[in-house]
Design an enzyme around this catalytic site. Structure first.
Site, PDB file in Angstrom:
ATOM      1  N   ARG A 103      12.992 -40.214 -37.505  1.00 43.36           N
ATOM      2  CA  ARG A 103      12.047 -39.131 -37.202  1.00 43.36           C
ATOM      3  C   ARG A 103      12.060 -38.074 -38.298  1.00 43.36           C
ATOM      4  O   ARG A 103      11.005 -37.541 -38.662  1.00 43.36           O
ATOM      5  CB  ARG A 103      12.353 -38.505 -35.839  1.00 43.36           C
TER       6      ARG A 103
ATOM      7  N   GLU B 155       4.257 -31.488 -22.871  1.00 43.82           N
ATOM      8  CA  GLU B 155       5.723 -31.619 -22.869  1.00 43.82           C
ATOM      9  C   GLU B 155       6.325 -30.272 -22.522  1.00 43.82           C
ATOM     10  O   GLU B 155       5.607 -29.356 -22.117  1.00 43.82           O
ATOM     11  CB  GLU B 155       6.211 -32.136 -24.222  1.00 43.82           C
TER      12      GLU B 155
ATOM     13  N   LYS C 243       8.330 -32.436 -36.355  1.00 43.56           N
ATOM     14  CA  LYS C 243       9.409 -31.548 -35.883  1.00 43.56           C
ATOM     15  C   LYS C 243       9.578 -30.414 -36.894  1.00 43.56           C
ATOM     16  O   LYS C 243      10.499 -30.378 -37.710  1.00 43.56           O
ATOM     17  CB  LYS C 243      10.718 -32.324 -35.662  1.00 43.56           C
TER      18      LYS C 243
ATOM     19  N   TYR D 129      13.105 -29.997 -39.094  1.00 48.81           N
ATOM     20  CA  TYR D 129      14.495 -29.997 -38.655  1.00 48.81           C
ATOM     21  C   TYR D 129      14.754 -31.147 -37.706  1.00 48.81           C
ATOM     22  O   TYR D 129      13.828 -31.837 -37.272  1.00 48.81           O
ATOM     23  CB  TYR D 129      14.857 -28.653 -38.014  1.00 48.81           C
TER      24      TYR D 129
HETATM   25  N1  PDD Z   1      14.096 -30.039 -28.934  1.00 47.45           N
HETATM   26  N2  PDD Z   1       9.547 -31.758 -27.434  1.00 47.45           N
HETATM   27  C1  PDD Z   1       9.887 -30.629 -28.087  1.00 47.45           C
HETATM   28  C2  PDD Z   1       8.849 -29.590 -28.339  1.00 47.45           C
HETATM   29  C3  PDD Z   1      11.216 -30.441 -28.518  1.00 47.45           C
HETATM   30  O1  PDD Z   1      11.560 -29.322 -29.193  1.00 47.45           O
HETATM   31  C4  PDD Z   1      12.186 -31.445 -28.232  1.00 47.45           C
HETATM   32  C5  PDD Z   1      13.614 -31.312 -28.680  1.00 47.45           C
HETATM   33  C6  PDD Z   1      11.783 -32.596 -27.540  1.00 47.45           C
HETATM   34  C7  PDD Z   1      12.737 -33.726 -27.227  1.00 47.45           C
HETATM   35  O2  PDD Z   1      13.094 -34.443 -28.384  1.00 47.45           O
HETATM   36  P1  PDD Z   1      14.545 -35.056 -28.504  1.00 47.45           P
HETATM   37  O3  PDD Z   1      14.767 -35.894 -27.287  1.00 47.45           O
HETATM   38  O4  PDD Z   1      14.511 -35.911 -29.707  1.00 47.45           O
HETATM   39  O5  PDD Z   1      15.489 -33.909 -28.586  1.00 47.45           O
HETATM   40  C8  PDD Z   1      10.452 -32.730 -27.163  1.00 47.45           C
HETATM   41  C9  PDD Z   1      15.356 -29.860 -29.579  1.00 47.45           C
HETATM   42  C10 PDD Z   1      16.508 -30.353 -28.806  1.00 47.45           C
HETATM   43  C11 PDD Z   1      15.478 -28.412 -29.995  1.00 47.45           C
HETATM   44  O6  PDD Z   1      14.544 -27.928 -30.573  1.00 47.45           O
HETATM   45  O7  PDD Z   1      16.496 -27.821 -29.735  1.00 47.45           O
END
Ligand code: PDD
Length: 291
Positions: free
Chosen positions: A55, A183, A151, A36
């Site tokens: 990505r 993270e 992701k 996703y």
């Molecule tokens: N989450 N690490 C994890 C485990 C994440 O789920 C996310 C983002 C990030 C940051 O990635 P980005 O800057 O591209 O959003 C890092 C999204 C927002 C979510 O699952 O809702």
């Protein structure tokens, strides 16, 4: 508050979200065999569009699923979703699974068309005031799988970790593996050490965050050095400023960790500079999409 927007897109057509249906045999449901993306929309413009599509294509490659749509087609889906859901500030969620096959089998038979689903949530526009971005976090052991760079929709560990954080009165779980920072449960984490903003290097333990990459671009503009470098637990706990970066949350300042104040318990000077720059650059980093 975030709220549902009415119109979604499923397998080639826009439709009311309430009417969207997928098969119970969908491999996304049976195996979390799906990836996703979450794309912010600010004032009707999609933020970091190409980086999110980069990505997405990488995630699809890693799970051996050919991209179901071209870049042009994705842009048109996003343009249609934004227009049909009142423009403004939204989060677009895009889900791609390997589809439904007639029999449950771990190894796909390769006969199903992927299921592609996109929907939106209305979100409030971010306030200019950096103090509106202060949050409390707790640390947790990182109990996730070994390919956190994909992701994937297999988010059960993330769900449980954030739920536990919420039970402790916090907004996010900051994760530690072998005494090192990885993270957050849904965010990248940055730590200020000796005036340098550090985030763990890209590896299979962390998602390549798109907002993290925005920080790499804007930090030099406000005179802050930003580097990928391993962050031991002791450095995280000793830091005067800890930041979260994510598409859903933008930039946030961690002012309490495990119930103890970070720095003086308010967003620090580096965060204030970065947040201002992030807030002002939203238009520069976003794209108008037409259907
Ligand atoms: N989450 N690490 C994890 C485990 C994440 O789920 C996310 C983002 C990030 C940051 O990635 P980005 O800057 O591209 O959003 C890092 C999204 C927002 C979510 O699952 O809702």
């Amino acid at each position: 508050m975030a709220g549902g927007a009415d119109i979604a897109w499923l397998d080639g057509a826009f439709l009311p979200l309430a009417q969207a249906r997928i098969s119970p045999l969908d491999r996304g449901f049976l195996f979390a065999d799906a990836v996703y993306e979450v794309l912010p929309v600010y004032e009707g413009r999609v933020y970091r569009l190409e980086q999110h599509l980069d990505r997405l294509e990488r995630s699809l490659r890693e799970i051996r699923l050919p991209p179901p749509l071209t870049r042009e087609a994705w842009r048109s889906v996003f343009g249609g979703l934004v227009a049909r859901n009142g423009r403004g500030d939204l989060l677009i969620y895009l889900q791609v699974s390997r589809g439904a096959e007639p029999e449950r089998s771990h190894v796909p038979r390769g006969i199903a068309a992927p299921t592609v689903f996109a929907f939106a949530s209305k979100v409030p526009p971010p306030l200019a005031d950096p103090d509106s971005r202060a949050i409390a976090c707790v640390t947790s052991a990182d109990i996730r799988w070994g390919r956190c760079d994909i992701k994937s929709t297999a988010l059960l560990a993330n769900v449980l970790l954030k739920w536990r954080a919420q039970d402790a009165g916090a907004v996010e779980a900051v994760l530690l593996r072998d005494d090192m920072l990885t993270e957050g449960s849904s965010s990248s984490v940055h730590v200020l050490l000796d005036g340098v903003l550090l985030t763990p290097p890209q590896s299979s333990a962390v998602l390549p965050g798109t907002t993290r990459d925005v920080l790499f671009e804007i930090a030099p503009r406000c005179g802050i050095e930003c580097r990928q470098e391993a962050v031991p637990e002791a450095a995280l706990r000793g830091s005067g400023e800890v930041l979260l970066a994510s598409a859903g949350g933008g930039l946030r300042s961690v002012v309490a960790l495990d119930g103890r104040p970070v720095g003086d318990g308010r967003p620090g000077p580096a965060f204030r500079r970065l947040y201002r720059c992030w807030w002002e650059s939203r238009r520069e980093f976003s794209t108008e999409c037409s259907e």
